[in-house]
Design a protein around this motif. Sequence first.
Motif, PDB file in Angstrom:
ATOM      1  N   THR A 230      -4.756   2.240  -0.313  1.00 57.41           N
ATOM      2  CA  THR A 230      -4.251   3.435  -0.991  1.00 57.41           C
ATOM      3  C   THR A 230      -5.293   4.541  -0.954  1.00 57.41           C
ATOM      4  OG1 THR A 230      -2.848   2.122  -2.428  1.00 57.41           O
ATOM      5  CG2 THR A 230      -3.396   4.335  -3.171  1.00 57.41           C
TER       6      THR A 230
ATOM      7  N   GLY B  35     -14.012  -0.595  -2.532  1.00 55.81           N
ATOM      8  CA  GLY B  35     -12.925  -1.470  -2.979  1.00 55.81           C
ATOM      9  C   GLY B  35     -13.470  -2.830  -3.401  1.00 55.81           C
TER      10      GLY B  35
ATOM     11  N   ILE C 151       2.447   1.924  -3.394  1.00 60.56           N
ATOM     12  CA  ILE C 151       1.517   2.526  -4.356  1.00 60.56           C
ATOM     13  C   ILE C 151       1.199   3.961  -3.955  1.00 60.56           C
ATOM     14  CG2 ILE C 151      -0.744   2.360  -5.452  1.00 60.56           C
ATOM     15  CD1 ILE C 151      -0.691  -0.634  -4.782  1.00 60.56           C
ATOM     16  N   SER C 152       0.916   4.194  -2.678  1.00 55.76           N
ATOM     17  CA  SER C 152       0.384   5.517  -2.320  1.00 55.76           C
ATOM     18  C   SER C 152       1.456   6.584  -2.143  1.00 55.76           C
ATOM     19  CB  SER C 152      -0.488   5.435  -1.062  1.00 55.76           C
ATOM     20  OG  SER C 152       0.172   4.778  -0.019  1.00 55.76           O
TER      21      SER C 152
ATOM     22  N   PHE D 170     -12.567  -3.111  -7.152  1.00 54.64           N
ATOM     23  CA  PHE D 170     -11.375  -3.937  -7.396  1.00 54.64           C
ATOM     24  C   PHE D 170     -11.700  -5.428  -7.396  1.00 54.64           C
ATOM     25  CE2 PHE D 170      -9.614  -0.110  -5.238  1.00 54.64           C
ATOM     26  CZ  PHE D 170      -9.070   0.440  -6.376  1.00 54.64           C
TER      27      PHE D 170
ATOM     28  N   SER E  67      -6.124  -6.164  -4.096  1.00 55.10           N
ATOM     29  CA  SER E  67      -7.357  -5.411  -3.835  1.00 55.10           C
ATOM     30  C   SER E  67      -7.232  -4.642  -2.534  1.00 55.10           C
ATOM     31  CB  SER E  67      -8.554  -6.354  -3.732  1.00 55.10           C
ATOM     32  OG  SER E  67      -8.719  -7.065  -4.918  1.00 55.10           O
TER      33      SER E  67
ATOM     34  N   PHE F 202      -4.948  -1.627  -2.862  1.00 57.54           N
ATOM     35  CA  PHE F 202      -5.597  -0.504  -3.548  1.00 57.54           C
ATOM     36  C   PHE F 202      -6.575   0.203  -2.619  1.00 57.54           C
ATOM     37  CE2 PHE F 202      -4.673  -2.657  -7.817  1.00 57.54           C
ATOM     38  CZ  PHE F 202      -3.623  -1.810  -8.060  1.00 57.54           C
TER      39      PHE F 202
ATOM     40  N   ALA G 275       0.839  -1.197   0.000  1.00 59.48           N
ATOM     41  CA  ALA G 275       0.000   0.000   0.000  1.00 59.48           C
ATOM     42  C   ALA G 275       0.876   1.250   0.000  1.00 59.48           C
ATOM     43  CB  ALA G 275      -0.924   0.005   1.217  1.00 59.48           C
TER      44      ALA G 275
END
Lengths: 252, 295
Positions: free
Chosen positions: B142, B120, B76-77, B124, B136, B139, B73
């Motif tokens: 995130t 989500g 990505i973030s 996702f 998932s 995301f 996470a």
Amino acid sequence: MSKEILTTQDLHLYYGDKEALKGINLNFDAKGITALIGPSGCGKSTYLRTLNRMNDLIPNVTITGTIKFKGQDLYAPSADTVQIRKEIGMVFQQPNPFPFSIYDNVIYGLRIAGEKDKEKLDAVVEKSLRQAAVWDEVKDHLHESALALSGGQQQRVCIARVLAVSPEIILLDEPTSALDPVSSSQIETTLLNLRHDYTVITVTHNLQQASRIADRTAFFMNGELVEVDQTKNIFMNPAEKQTEDYISGRFG
Amino acid sequence: MMNPKTQNKVAIGTLYGVAGLVVLILLALLGYILVSGLPQLSWHFLTAPAKAFLKGGGVGVQLYNSFYLLILAMLISFPIALGAAIYLYEYAKDNWVTTTIRTAIEILSSLPSVVVGLFGFLFFVVKLRLGFSILSGAFALTFFNLPLLTRSIEDSLRTIDTTQREGGLALGLSRWETVTRVILPAAVPSILTGVILSAGRVFGEAAALIYTAGQSAPALDFTDWNPFNISSPLNPMRPAETLAVHIWKINSEGIMPDAKAISSGSSAVLVLAILLFNFAARYLGKRLYKRLTSA
């Protein structure tokens, strides 16, 4: 060829609707020190900051007129602010060293420009710090943080940092107003060292300082240039009544 | 009518009282969790897989999942949040576009995490067919993390004085060079602190994960590091119950005989991990700041 390195013609600057500079015509010869004096809010700092386009950072500023550096229009659409500021450096009121070592501070401009040669960098650091008259005080701790220095030393390191990029003109915006008298006089010594090699333009509130170091002095009031002349004429024998009143402390 | 002096004393007394109450509640809570949870902790508990019906299960897989999910996470973030914060603070002009973006971030950061979880799930898990999976979950986290992280990085940039920006530009650095070579290095300690603190929040998040990363923790083979094998710990497409979700699940439907003990132990681990994040954030932030700024 004219000796004039920087010329301003009919320069107006507006903050929104407010006219802060009302048509300034002022030229600078290469080398030597020019002091800009005048009461608070007279536009002298604003004027200084138009010379390397630092006012670009302030929203809502409109500038008309021409400023030419060696014949090139600084405000032409094709003008490159990055290049301009390399040739016209600036030192600020508050010493603003980066939170890195003294050494890194001085070579920052060069290093980012891609210079990697260690010997050359070392040489530039020493030369710049010597020119800024601070080498003897910092040479043994070049790799310590610049923030650990006194305010006056920080300010001289900031001057060295500008010198390292080898500009032709150095603008100083009240460089000593945040410093004690001893540090101030060291900065003055530094500036006197520089006057043979650089065109120095400094804004100051301190009239004695202007009379001590400047070759030429320009007096600003209410957004207008009242008078510019050799420093001793401005102080001993000013042409304008306003200048005389200000110099003698009758207002301002 | 009280005289100003007495008034002052009463006010100070009340404030002390209120502050004391907050500290007391916190201490009581921490104390309860640690007192009931610490005795359950053992190497076996921290490393063994959970058991569904029998006594003596551990939380090894859940603990690992929590960290793996956290790292994914963050991977990505963080870049997105960093970019957004730099844009908003260093480049964007104050106009309706940036105001809209800021408002959107505010709203996003106040979304209940269970709503983020349901979103989500629909988007996702179902729509993108990622299934109940680490991906998932990452995301969803995130979405949960992005607004908080963006705000915290923007705040870090705000603490760097304007004179530093002017200093960089006046040296003939471009705007981008000033940001990346002057402002960001100076802001690193504070950004790092923000990242670790938000890691703590992400680590303890349950509601956003229940419907995205799932509530089952298939056994992992810690000798298999091929991310395409289903039992590999690195496989991002496997369902992965985290520690926080595990606590929720045991308490709502746990049928193992030692459910209460496992829940207490897991809570203690979770709280300890988050405390550790907080202390690490302070320590690292201070140390880095010192190293960067003083002799």
